[in-house]
Design an enzyme around this catalytic site. Structure first.
Site, PDB file in Angstrom:
ATOM      1  N   GLY A  15       0.820  -1.202   0.000  1.00 36.43           N
ATOM      2  CA  GLY A  15       0.000   0.000   0.000  1.00 36.43           C
ATOM      3  C   GLY A  15       0.853   1.252   0.000  1.00 36.43           C
ATOM      4  N   ALA A  16       1.954   1.221  -0.766  1.00 39.34           N
ATOM      5  CA  ALA A  16       2.964   2.280  -0.667  1.00 39.34           C
ATOM      6  C   ALA A  16       2.976   3.236  -1.843  1.00 39.34           C
ATOM      7  CB  ALA A  16       4.347   1.657  -0.498  1.00 39.34           C
ATOM      8  N   VAL A  66      -3.320  -7.564  -2.489  1.00 38.71           N
ATOM      9  CA  VAL A  66      -2.741  -8.240  -1.324  1.00 38.71           C
ATOM     10  C   VAL A  66      -3.642  -9.337  -0.774  1.00 38.71           C
ATOM     11  CG1 VAL A  66      -1.409  -6.191  -0.704  1.00 38.71           C
ATOM     12  CG2 VAL A  66      -3.648  -6.579   0.368  1.00 38.71           C
ATOM     13  N   ASN A  92       1.044  -2.383   5.198  1.00 41.40           N
ATOM     14  CA  ASN A  92       0.318  -1.122   5.357  1.00 41.40           C
ATOM     15  C   ASN A  92      -0.969  -1.066   4.537  1.00 41.40           C
ATOM     16  OD1 ASN A  92       0.090   1.996   5.725  1.00 41.40           O
ATOM     17  ND2 ASN A  92       0.256   1.729   3.508  1.00 41.40           N
ATOM     18  N   SER A 144      -4.627   0.554  13.564  1.00 42.43           N
ATOM     19  CA  SER A 144      -5.313   1.839  13.698  1.00 42.43           C
ATOM     20  C   SER A 144      -5.766   1.999  15.136  1.00 42.43           C
ATOM     21  CB  SER A 144      -6.535   1.895  12.769  1.00 42.43           C
ATOM     22  OG  SER A 144      -7.361   3.010  13.072  1.00 42.43           O
ATOM     23  N   TYR A 157     -13.856  -2.359   9.620  1.00 41.54           N
ATOM     24  CA  TYR A 157     -12.523  -1.759   9.693  1.00 41.54           C
ATOM     25  C   TYR A 157     -11.899  -2.007  11.058  1.00 41.54           C
ATOM     26  CZ  TYR A 157      -8.822   1.751   9.253  1.00 41.54           C
ATOM     27  OH  TYR A 157      -7.607   2.392   9.202  1.00 41.54           O
ATOM     28  N   ALA A 158     -12.671  -1.758  12.125  1.00 46.97           N
ATOM     29  CA  ALA A 158     -12.166  -1.969  13.479  1.00 46.97           C
ATOM     30  C   ALA A 158     -11.828  -3.442  13.702  1.00 46.97           C
ATOM     31  CB  ALA A 158     -13.190  -1.502  14.502  1.00 46.97           C
ATOM     32  N   LYS A 161      -8.543  -4.323  11.952  1.00 46.57           N
ATOM     33  CA  LYS A 161      -7.362  -3.750  12.583  1.00 46.57           C
ATOM     34  C   LYS A 161      -7.080  -4.394  13.942  1.00 46.57           C
ATOM     35  CE  LYS A 161      -6.272  -0.867   9.318  1.00 46.57           C
ATOM     36  NZ  LYS A 161      -5.020  -1.003   8.559  1.00 46.57           N
TER      37      LYS A 161
END
Length: 256
Positions: A15-16, A66, A92, A144, A157-158, A161
């Site tokens: 993710g760069a 990914v 990332n 996060s 999302y939570a 992470k």
């Protein structure tokens, strides 16, 4: 510690192509690492790698999803062929989808978990064997603050992470005897395209930092470079006894 502590080391950063990932890639490259930039945005990855090469670094780009096993295996093989076995892995890559649990589409839930958590697992799976053989490695996974300070509407999302934090602890225990470390950096409110898409422009971000749901006592919006500094610290050879930890870079919005 010299000014180029990663000299002779190969790094993979997912993710760069932009944002936090690009800042991390630049920081590692400035420290002497040869960096492979992995991103689903192939053109963005190529542009980012070109930017690093223009600054005198060794860098290459690989387009990959990914969440796909074959693409991750190919990305690691190509990175290894270009620069040798990776000594540093930074997971990332991530996406976000929000909404109340009764409203979230199953497809969105699956996608977030696939990119954020499965992607992290797949890269660890494919990179760890070479680190074990070398008896050296630094794995840094980006989570996060949402993983520990969950608000309404952030379920997938939570969960993804929080899963990264748990996965990292498991990996850290598995590889510790081989002198490999695995840690997490958990950003707070950071100025990225994803964050601006959620909260708005710079002024709105500043309002959120000062008085919003995830306000911090420093009343600042964190910059991608601040996250990159934390990652670089955990990637140092001198950080050899820090493993299984979560480093919160959040200006005090959450204090465990």
């Amino acid at each position: 510690m010299g000014t180029r502590p990663f000299e002779g080391q190969a790094a993979i950063v997912t993710g760069a192509a932009s944002g936090i990932g690009l800042a991390i890639a630049k920081r590692l490259a400035a420290g002497g690492a040869a960096v492979t930039i992995v991103d689903q945005n192939g053109e963005g990855a190529e542009a980012a790698a070109a930017e690093l090469r223009k600054a005198g670094a060794r860098a290459c780009a690989v387009q990959a999803d990914v969440s796909k096993s074959a693409e991750v295996r190919d990305a690691v093989a190509r990175a290894t062929g270009e620069f040798g076995a990776p000594a540093i892995l930074v997971n990332n890559a991530g996406i976000s989808r929000g909404g109340r649990v009764q409203d979230i589409a199953e497809e969105d839930w699956d996608l977030v978990l696939a990119v954020n958590l499965r992607g992290c697992y797949l890269f660890c799976k494919n990179v760890v064997p070479a680190m074990v053989e070398a008896r050296y490695g630094r794995i840094v996974n980006i989570a996060s603050g949402t993983a520990v300070r969950v608000g309404p509407g952030s379920g997938p999302y939570a969960a993804s992470k929080a899963g990264i934090i748990a996965l990292t602890k498991s990996v850290a225990g598995e590889v510790a005897r081989m002198r490999i470390t695995a840690n997490v950096v958990a950003p707070g409110l950071t100025d990225t395209a994803m964050t601006r898409g959620q909260f708005g422009d710079e002024e709105r971000l500043q309002q959120e930092a000062s008085a919003g749901r995830i306000a911090n006592p420093m009343r600042v919006v964190i910059q991608p470079e601040d996250i990159a500094s934390a990652v670089a610290f955990l990637a140092l050879p001198e950080s050899r006894y820090i493993t299984g930890q979560t480093l919160h870079v959040n200006a005090g919005s959450f204090m465990p």
